[in-house]
Design a protein around this motif. Sequence first.
Motif, PDB file in Angstrom:
ATOM      1  N   ALA A   1     -20.265   7.316  21.459  1.00 48.04           N
ATOM      2  CA  ALA A   1     -21.382   7.505  20.532  1.00 48.04           C
ATOM      3  C   ALA A   1     -21.699   6.206  19.792  1.00 48.04           C
ATOM      4  O   ALA A   1     -22.878   5.891  19.548  1.00 48.04           O
ATOM      5  N   GLU A   2     -20.667   5.436  19.463  1.00 46.77           N
ATOM      6  CA  GLU A   2     -20.897   4.180  18.747  1.00 46.77           C
ATOM      7  C   GLU A   2     -21.734   3.208  19.584  1.00 46.77           C
ATOM      8  O   GLU A   2     -22.690   2.615  19.078  1.00 46.77           O
ATOM      9  N   VAL A   3     -21.393   3.081  20.860  1.00 47.93           N
ATOM     10  CA  VAL A   3     -22.169   2.153  21.684  1.00 47.93           C
ATOM     11  C   VAL A   3     -23.559   2.716  21.961  1.00 47.93           C
ATOM     12  O   VAL A   3     -24.541   1.960  22.062  1.00 47.93           O
ATOM     13  N   ALA A   4     -23.676   4.035  22.068  1.00 47.19           N
ATOM     14  CA  ALA A   4     -24.990   4.642  22.285  1.00 47.19           C
ATOM     15  C   ALA A   4     -25.882   4.463  21.067  1.00 47.19           C
ATOM     16  O   ALA A   4     -27.068   4.116  21.181  1.00 47.19           O
ATOM     17  N   HIS A   5     -25.317   4.686  19.886  1.00 39.58           N
ATOM     18  CA  HIS A   5     -26.092   4.490  18.660  1.00 39.58           C
ATOM     19  C   HIS A   5     -26.474   3.027  18.490  1.00 39.58           C
ATOM     20  O   HIS A   5     -27.502   2.715  17.872  1.00 39.58           O
TER      21      HIS A   5
ATOM     22  N   GLY B   1     -29.727   2.629  19.754  1.00 39.73           N
ATOM     23  CA  GLY B   1     -30.707   3.544  19.185  1.00 39.73           C
ATOM     24  C   GLY B   1     -30.833   4.874  19.883  1.00 39.73           C
ATOM     25  O   GLY B   1     -31.819   5.606  19.673  1.00 39.73           O
ATOM     26  N   ALA B   2     -29.852   5.240  20.720  1.00 40.44           N
ATOM     27  CA  ALA B   2     -29.923   6.490  21.476  1.00 40.44           C
ATOM     28  C   ALA B   2     -29.304   7.644  20.697  1.00 40.44           C
ATOM     29  O   ALA B   2     -28.383   7.458  19.906  1.00 40.44           O
ATOM     30  N   LEU B   3     -29.822   8.836  20.935  1.00 39.19           N
ATOM     31  CA  LEU B   3     -29.186  10.053  20.448  1.00 39.19           C
ATOM     32  C   LEU B   3     -28.007  10.404  21.349  1.00 39.19           C
ATOM     33  O   LEU B   3     -27.992  10.062  22.531  1.00 39.19           O
ATOM     34  N   VAL B   4     -27.030  11.120  20.791  1.00 34.54           N
ATOM     35  CA  VAL B   4     -25.859  11.542  21.559  1.00 34.54           C
ATOM     36  C   VAL B   4     -25.767  13.068  21.528  1.00 34.54           C
ATOM     37  O   VAL B   4     -25.671  13.674  20.459  1.00 34.54           O
ATOM     38  N   PHE B   5     -25.808  13.652  22.730  1.00 37.80           N
ATOM     39  CA  PHE B   5     -25.683  15.099  22.886  1.00 37.80           C
ATOM     40  C   PHE B   5     -24.318  15.384  23.492  1.00 37.80           C
ATOM     41  O   PHE B   5     -23.996  14.907  24.579  1.00 37.80           O
TER      42      PHE B   5
END
Length: 399
Positions: free
Chosen positions: A180-184, A187-191
């Motif tokens: 989630a940290e790298v996705a954020h 700027g991406a949402l994490v599902f």
Amino acid sequence: MTYDVDAFRSQFPSLSSGIAHFDGPGGSQTPAPVAEAVARTMTSSIANRGRLTAAERLADDVVVGARQAMADLLGADPRGVVFGRSMTQLTYDLSRTLAATWQAGDEVVVTRLDHDANVRPWVQAAEAVGATVRWADFDPGTGELTANDVAAVLSPRTRLVAITGASNLIGTRPPVAEIAEVAHGVGALVFVDAVHLAAHAPVDMATLRADLLACSPYKFLGPHCGVLAAAPELLESLHPAKLLPSSDAVPERFELGTLPYELLAGTTAAVDVLAGLAPDDGGRRDRLLRAMAAVEAHEDALRDRLEAGIAELPGVRSWSRAAQRTPTLLLTFDGREAKEVSAHLAQQGINAPSSNFYAIEASRRLGLGDAGGLRLGLAPYSTIDDVDRVVAALGGLLP
């Protein structure tokens, strides 16, 4: 706290049958308090939600109570808890809603470790609007999916990363918070698909850094329905297709049609049964964290015993190898089809199904095609006797 599995099992009428259930990942057995809550709600004077009549107030109280119960289980905000027919249905609905905000050139990341309910909805939603799908692969030798595996397919155009909290096929628990940290970071949402995780370990949305998280109460002692949790502010920014006269409030705008009040009452009861595993001091959230930690320790000890027993058997291969994993083993057998072994166990009163269990991408990635393998899933009501029984039954079949 001590974990009294015999006292816990006494709440499950089905366990008196003598069947050893290793099929919990497909749906757990149901304790009596859950069934009683469902029946009591269905036979009560009840109506559509409202605050005027007693019947309306009962329905409203059931819904509000279920939102709070799930918020306590997941570390979520009850104002952001959405109910639906299933996790699959909720994910499809959400994927279409989010896809309306995407455009050609945007990207969505899915993984080959996931159940197809956290793959196909995103793939199809992306295709419908011309967005690109990126695939994160896991290591078939170790079963591990790392943050680096996901980071390798991220870009500034990534809009969403769909990741499992735990593989329902091989049990792998990827480092969701790191992912989630790298996705954020882009700027991406994490599902997060927490269907398998929520049945086996404490869950906290903030710790996982999940923007959206889904699970299924029937995997953790409850009835068949689905739950989606998110920050209310995020849900406020989304506008799903809905009927004109239906409420536009959050979370109601995401709930299509009248909610199944009896199933929500059963969901609350299931959460309370789990909380009841902990001493009756502190709030329900605190008790659930302690209870699920105790469940995790109980199941992990049984998993160690199960794996040690299986390691002594000839011609058995376990595909569940990740360092962090649930008590879920996927097995294949030299010279025997997994479905044959499943049938043998069934004849001895042991429920252990064989399939890819809808984790079809993971099964293919492992080289097992669409057949998958035999899955042994432990549950909070599993015992040492269950473990020894299945090991003995396998030993009696294998050369």
